[in-house]
Write a protein that holds these residues in place. Structure first.
Motif, PDB file in Angstrom:
ATOM      1  N   GLN A 184       0.825  -1.204   0.000  1.00  0.00           N
ATOM      2  CA  GLN A 184       0.000   0.000   0.000  1.00  0.00           C
ATOM      3  C   GLN A 184       0.865   1.263   0.000  1.00  0.00           C
ATOM      4  N   GLY A 187       1.903   2.223  -3.309  1.00  0.00           N
ATOM      5  CA  GLY A 187       0.840   2.702  -4.178  1.00  0.00           C
ATOM      6  C   GLY A 187       0.007   1.636  -4.831  1.00  0.00           C
ATOM      7  N   ALA A 188       0.119   0.388  -4.390  1.00  0.00           N
ATOM      8  CA  ALA A 188      -0.671  -0.696  -4.987  1.00  0.00           C
ATOM      9  C   ALA A 188      -2.121  -0.583  -4.539  1.00  0.00           C
ATOM     10  N   ARG A 189      -3.026  -0.790  -5.476  1.00  0.00           N
ATOM     11  CA  ARG A 189      -4.450  -0.782  -5.176  1.00  0.00           C
ATOM     12  C   ARG A 189      -4.905  -2.186  -4.791  1.00  0.00           C
ATOM     13  N   LEU A 190      -6.166  -2.278  -4.366  1.00  0.00           N
ATOM     14  CA  LEU A 190      -6.672  -3.548  -3.844  1.00  0.00           C
ATOM     15  C   LEU A 190      -6.578  -4.692  -4.855  1.00  0.00           C
ATOM     16  N   THR A 192      -4.463  -5.163  -7.237  1.00  0.00           N
ATOM     17  CA  THR A 192      -3.051  -5.529  -7.345  1.00  0.00           C
ATOM     18  C   THR A 192      -2.574  -6.253  -6.101  1.00  0.00           C
ATOM     19  N   ILE A 193      -3.029  -5.807  -4.934  1.00  0.00           N
ATOM     20  CA  ILE A 193      -2.644  -6.470  -3.681  1.00  0.00           C
ATOM     21  C   ILE A 193      -3.167  -7.899  -3.647  1.00  0.00           C
TER      22      ILE A 193
END
Length: 285
Positions: A184, A187-190, A192-193
């Motif tokens: 997070q 800068g990873a979004r949900l 991508t996570i």
């Protein structure tokens, strides 16, 4: 050389381990015997398979498998096998796509009263399947979905989703929160996570969940028997066609059972390490 006497606790532990090992072997043989018997019966002719007591040393033949694959002029099993594959694989993929975010919300980012939510999910499995058969049949009839394999995909997805969320929630609880926070910060979004962080770490648990959902979908017969006819007939329903008013063709039934069981056995054998690792995930702290 003189042998050193083992202490009594060591001898007792060895005897206990030997007894447990023998019990495990006997249990494994007891579970394998029906499968081996079915395989042996499928290789016998119909007269030899119908004898009582059965002839263990009877001549072996592949006639049962030839009849199953339509060599004798019977219906071909390939459409039914294709329908079972479509319904099982597609429903399993949908279950994973829907269950992963739900399990993430209930484990890594828990909602309020998450235990009540999990109990609600599991309580949907307590309803007897036959209790919902008539409403689903009427819905399928009025919407034109009778004898449609995609109706089975939706049904199997809804049937397996609660148990999948329940299983994956316990698996995702073992994912370290630090790596999610690091993603997070980068800068990873949900999405991508979930795809690049959570899924690889919880891979064994996801594989175990997928295998169990696939087995449940492949073996389901009640809805497939009532809601399908010829076009969307699945492999278990096709298997019941060998029990006719003319009698029970035991060798053909056993041959069909062996062939229909092979995809599940192959999937379980291929993913056995992931299954054991996933089902034991979090068992030892």
């Amino acid at each position: 050389m003189t042998s050193v006497a083992l202490p009594p606790p060591v001898r007792k532990a060895r005897r206990r381990n030997a007894a447990l090992g023998l019990l495990a072997w006997l249990t494994g043989i007891a579970f394998a015997l029906p499968v081996l018997w079915m395989l042996l019966t499928s290789l016998h002719s119909e007269p030899d398979a119908a004898t009582n007591p059965p002839k263990l040393a009877a001549a072996l033949t592949l006639d049962g498998y030839r009849e199953f694959f339509g060599a004798g002029g019977g219906p071909s099993p390939w459409p039914s096998l294709a329908n079972s594959t479509t319904a099982s694989v597609c429903s399993t993929l949908l279950v994973l796509i829907l269950a992963l975010p739900a399990a993430y919300a209930l484990s890594i980012r828990p909602v309020r009263k998450w235990t009540d939510v999990l109990f609600f999910f599991l309580s949907t499995k307590m309803l007897p399947v036959v209790a919902g058969l008539l409403p689903i049949y009427l819905f399928a009839k009025n919407t034109g979905f009778l004898d449609n394999v995609w109706l089975l995909v939706l049904l199997y997805t809804s049937m397996n989703l609660p148990i999948a969320v329940w299983m994956m929630q316990s698996f995702l609880r073992e994912v370290p929160a630090e790596i999610i926070e690091a993603a997070q910060i980068d800068g990873a979004r949900l999405p991508t996570i979930l795809a690049r962080v959570v899924a690889p770490v919880a891979g064994p648990g996801i594989a175990a969940t997928a295998l169990i959902c696939f087995i449940f979908s492949w073996n389901e017969m009640l809805f497939a028997r009532v809601l399908t006819g010829i076009v969307a007939q699945t492999a278990p329903v096709f298997l019941t066609g060998f029990i006719t008013s003319q009698g029970l063709f035991l060798a053909q039934v056993c041959a069909a059972s062996v062939v229909i069981s092979l995809p599940v056995l192959a999937a379980g054998f291929a993913a056995q390490d992931k299954l054991v690792q996933g089902l034991s995930l979090g068992a030892v702290k």
